[in-house]
Design a protein around this motif. Sequence first.
Motif, mmCIF file in Angstrom:
data_model
loop_
_atom_site.group_PDB
_atom_site.id
_atom_site.type_symbol
_atom_site.label_atom_id
_atom_site.label_comp_id
_atom_site.label_asym_id
_atom_site.label_seq_id
_atom_site.Cartn_x
_atom_site.Cartn_y
_atom_site.Cartn_z
ATOM 1 N N ASP A 225 25.818 -10.730 66.133
ATOM 2 C CA ASP A 225 25.605 -11.566 67.317
ATOM 3 C C ASP A 225 25.147 -12.960 66.913
ATOM 4 O OD1 ASP A 225 26.311 -9.463 68.939
ATOM 5 O OD2 ASP A 225 24.240 -8.792 69.256
ATOM 6 N N GLU A 226 24.264 -13.027 65.910
ATOM 7 C CA GLU A 226 23.780 -14.320 65.440
ATOM 8 C C GLU A 226 24.912 -15.132 64.812
ATOM 9 O OE1 GLU A 226 20.413 -16.162 62.374
ATOM 10 O OE2 GLU A 226 20.585 -13.993 62.675
ATOM 11 N N VAL A 227 25.757 -14.471 64.028
ATOM 12 C CA VAL A 227 26.900 -15.145 63.410
ATOM 13 C C VAL A 227 27.839 -15.686 64.486
ATOM 14 C CG1 VAL A 227 29.014 -14.759 62.074
ATOM 15 C CG2 VAL A 227 26.832 -13.932 61.209
ATOM 16 N N ALA A 228 28.091 -14.883 65.524
ATOM 17 C CA ALA A 228 28.977 -15.326 66.607
ATOM 18 C C ALA A 228 28.411 -16.568 67.289
ATOM 19 C CB ALA A 228 29.176 -14.200 67.615
ATOM 20 N N ARG A 229 27.093 -16.576 67.531
ATOM 21 C CA ARG A 229 26.468 -17.751 68.155
ATOM 22 C C ARG A 229 26.573 -18.975 67.248
ATOM 23 N NH1 ARG A 229 22.589 -13.796 69.640
ATOM 24 N NH2 ARG A 229 21.237 -14.454 67.913
ATOM 25 N N LEU A 230 26.334 -18.777 65.948
ATOM 26 C CA LEU A 230 26.426 -19.896 65.004
ATOM 27 C C LEU A 230 27.856 -20.420 64.902
ATOM 28 C CD1 LEU A 230 24.096 -18.608 62.130
ATOM 29 C CD2 LEU A 230 23.644 -20.516 63.681
ATOM 30 N N GLN A 231 28.826 -19.518 64.930
ATOM 31 C CA GLN A 231 30.227 -19.944 64.867
ATOM 32 C C GLN A 231 30.579 -20.810 66.071
ATOM 33 O OE1 GLN A 231 32.215 -16.176 64.591
ATOM 34 N NE2 GLN A 231 32.323 -16.210 62.362
ATOM 35 N N THR A 232 30.159 -20.351 67.267
ATOM 36 C CA THR A 232 30.437 -21.118 68.481
ATOM 37 C C THR A 232 29.762 -22.478 68.440
ATOM 38 O OG1 THR A 232 30.624 -19.052 69.743
ATOM 39 C CG2 THR A 232 30.288 -21.089 70.987
ATOM 40 N N GLU B 215 37.490 -27.874 55.403
ATOM 41 C CA GLU B 215 36.838 -26.826 54.619
ATOM 42 C C GLU B 215 35.862 -26.024 55.477
ATOM 43 O OE1 GLU B 215 35.060 -28.767 51.325
ATOM 44 O OE2 GLU B 215 36.965 -29.353 50.403
ATOM 45 N N MET B 216 35.166 -26.708 56.379
ATOM 46 C CA MET B 216 34.242 -26.006 57.274
ATOM 47 C C MET B 216 34.991 -25.059 58.200
ATOM 48 S SD MET B 216 31.584 -28.996 58.448
ATOM 49 C CE MET B 216 30.481 -29.812 57.298
ATOM 50 N N GLU B 217 36.073 -25.544 58.788
ATOM 51 C CA GLU B 217 36.806 -24.758 59.780
ATOM 52 C C GLU B 217 37.547 -23.585 59.163
ATOM 53 O OE1 GLU B 217 37.801 -28.140 63.173
ATOM 54 O OE2 GLU B 217 39.107 -27.923 61.434
ATOM 55 N N ALA B 218 37.707 -23.599 57.824
ATOM 56 C CA ALA B 218 38.348 -22.464 57.160
ATOM 57 C C ALA B 218 37.517 -21.196 57.297
ATOM 58 C CB ALA B 218 38.577 -22.781 55.682
ATOM 59 N N PHE B 219 36.228 -21.325 57.585
ATOM 60 C CA PHE B 219 35.352 -20.162 57.734
ATOM 61 C C PHE B 219 34.934 -19.943 59.184
ATOM 62 C CE2 PHE B 219 34.904 -21.591 53.373
ATOM 63 C CZ PHE B 219 34.972 -20.401 52.669
ATOM 64 N N LEU B 220 35.584 -20.639 60.109
ATOM 65 C CA LEU B 220 35.260 -20.504 61.523
ATOM 66 C C LEU B 220 36.452 -19.927 62.274
ATOM 67 C CD1 LEU B 220 33.477 -23.928 62.146
ATOM 68 C CD2 LEU B 220 32.385 -21.691 61.992
ATOM 69 N N PRO B 221 36.196 -19.080 63.268
ATOM 70 C CA PRO B 221 37.318 -18.541 64.066
ATOM 71 C C PRO B 221 38.064 -19.658 64.769
ATOM 72 C CG PRO B 221 35.278 -17.340 64.499
ATOM 73 C CD PRO B 221 34.892 -18.549 63.710
ATOM 74 N N LYS B 222 39.374 -19.513 64.827
ATOM 75 C CA LYS B 222 40.186 -20.506 65.515
ATOM 76 C C LYS B 222 41.313 -19.788 66.253
ATOM 77 C CE LYS B 222 41.065 -22.555 61.645
ATOM 78 N NZ LYS B 222 40.497 -21.624 60.659
ATOM 79 N N GLY C 202 31.795 -26.067 68.188
ATOM 80 C CA GLY C 202 31.582 -27.082 69.218
ATOM 81 C C GLY C 202 31.079 -28.390 68.633
ATOM 82 N N ALA C 203 30.156 -28.303 67.656
ATOM 83 C CA ALA C 203 29.613 -29.511 67.038
ATOM 84 C C ALA C 203 30.701 -30.278 66.282
ATOM 85 C CB ALA C 203 28.475 -29.134 66.087
ATOM 86 N N ILE C 204 31.572 -29.551 65.595
ATOM 87 C CA ILE C 204 32.655 -30.207 64.860
ATOM 88 C C ILE C 204 33.619 -30.895 65.830
ATOM 89 C CG2 ILE C 204 34.697 -29.789 63.432
ATOM 90 C CD1 ILE C 204 33.121 -27.645 61.968
#
Length: 305
Positions: free
Chosen positions: A36-43, A94-101, A47-49
């Motif tokens: 749950d924490e990872v999901a919040r951090l990903q979102t 590089e950041m977005e490579a580890f974020l859901p898209k 959004g910040a990017i």
Amino acid sequence: MSMTSNFADCLRDWEDLEKDYQHIQETQRLYREKLDEVARLQTSCSGAISRQKKQLRQLSQALRTYKDSASGAEVCAIDEIQAQINNRPNTFFEMEAFLPKKNGLYLRLVLGNVNVTLLSKQAKFAYKDEYEKFKLCLTIIILVFSFSLRFLMSTRALDAAFSFLLVWYYCTLTVRESILISNGSRIKGWWVVHHYVSAFLSGVMLTWPNGTFYQQFRNPYLAYCLYQKGFQSWMWRGLTFLLPFLFFGHFWQLYNGLLLFQLTRHPDCKEWQVLMCGLSFMVLFLGNFCTTLAVVKQKFQSKKK
């Protein structure tokens, strides 16, 4: 006495299992909390990017507008800021490579909106390694299959099975490559398109009915498949001396296309597969030839630098 001892051992084993079960429950609870924490951090990070990209575009536009009336010192400061802004997309990539898209159109059609982003470099490397092993294994199978059809047996049913194998192979490659791209792999666009065209070509060969024109093209096609899998799979592993064989394979594609176009001019040729295969081979030749020239030119320029 023996039964009591055995029962006591069972009790101790049960107590140990119970402790281990409690530990598993606690670990699983922590795991769900971390998810749950990872999901919040990903979102939050995504959004910040997105906000940062939008603000950087606005700032870059404002700086370009102001630069025309700026002084010399201000122009230097603007150029320095602009240079840093221009470098940000690489960092964001590089950041977005580890974020859901969101999946691309092709992955949405095949997999839906399933998240295919791998969350660690180890997982990405493992998936890329498994992708390379898959290609190597299927290359060997296709080599053996095409050799057998070309020199040992000749039945339309086995030809159809071979074409179906190629369709499945190339379609699977396109899905795996799309997942790799979603995870940050910089696969050249043409190589992906090449596999789409090859899948289409194999599908057309699968539907081509047995007849005079099919038999005229069958052996050249199988020989081409045998050559392609025998050489081109290892072309880009630093073996520069194999480039002539690579170009030979490209011109073989041109030859196949011209041969098929020649067959279409025959008055008895009524099969649409002849023209479609000819167009596919011409697209493969043009794409492969131009891309190979670009890669060779880039390598020579890198060596000179």
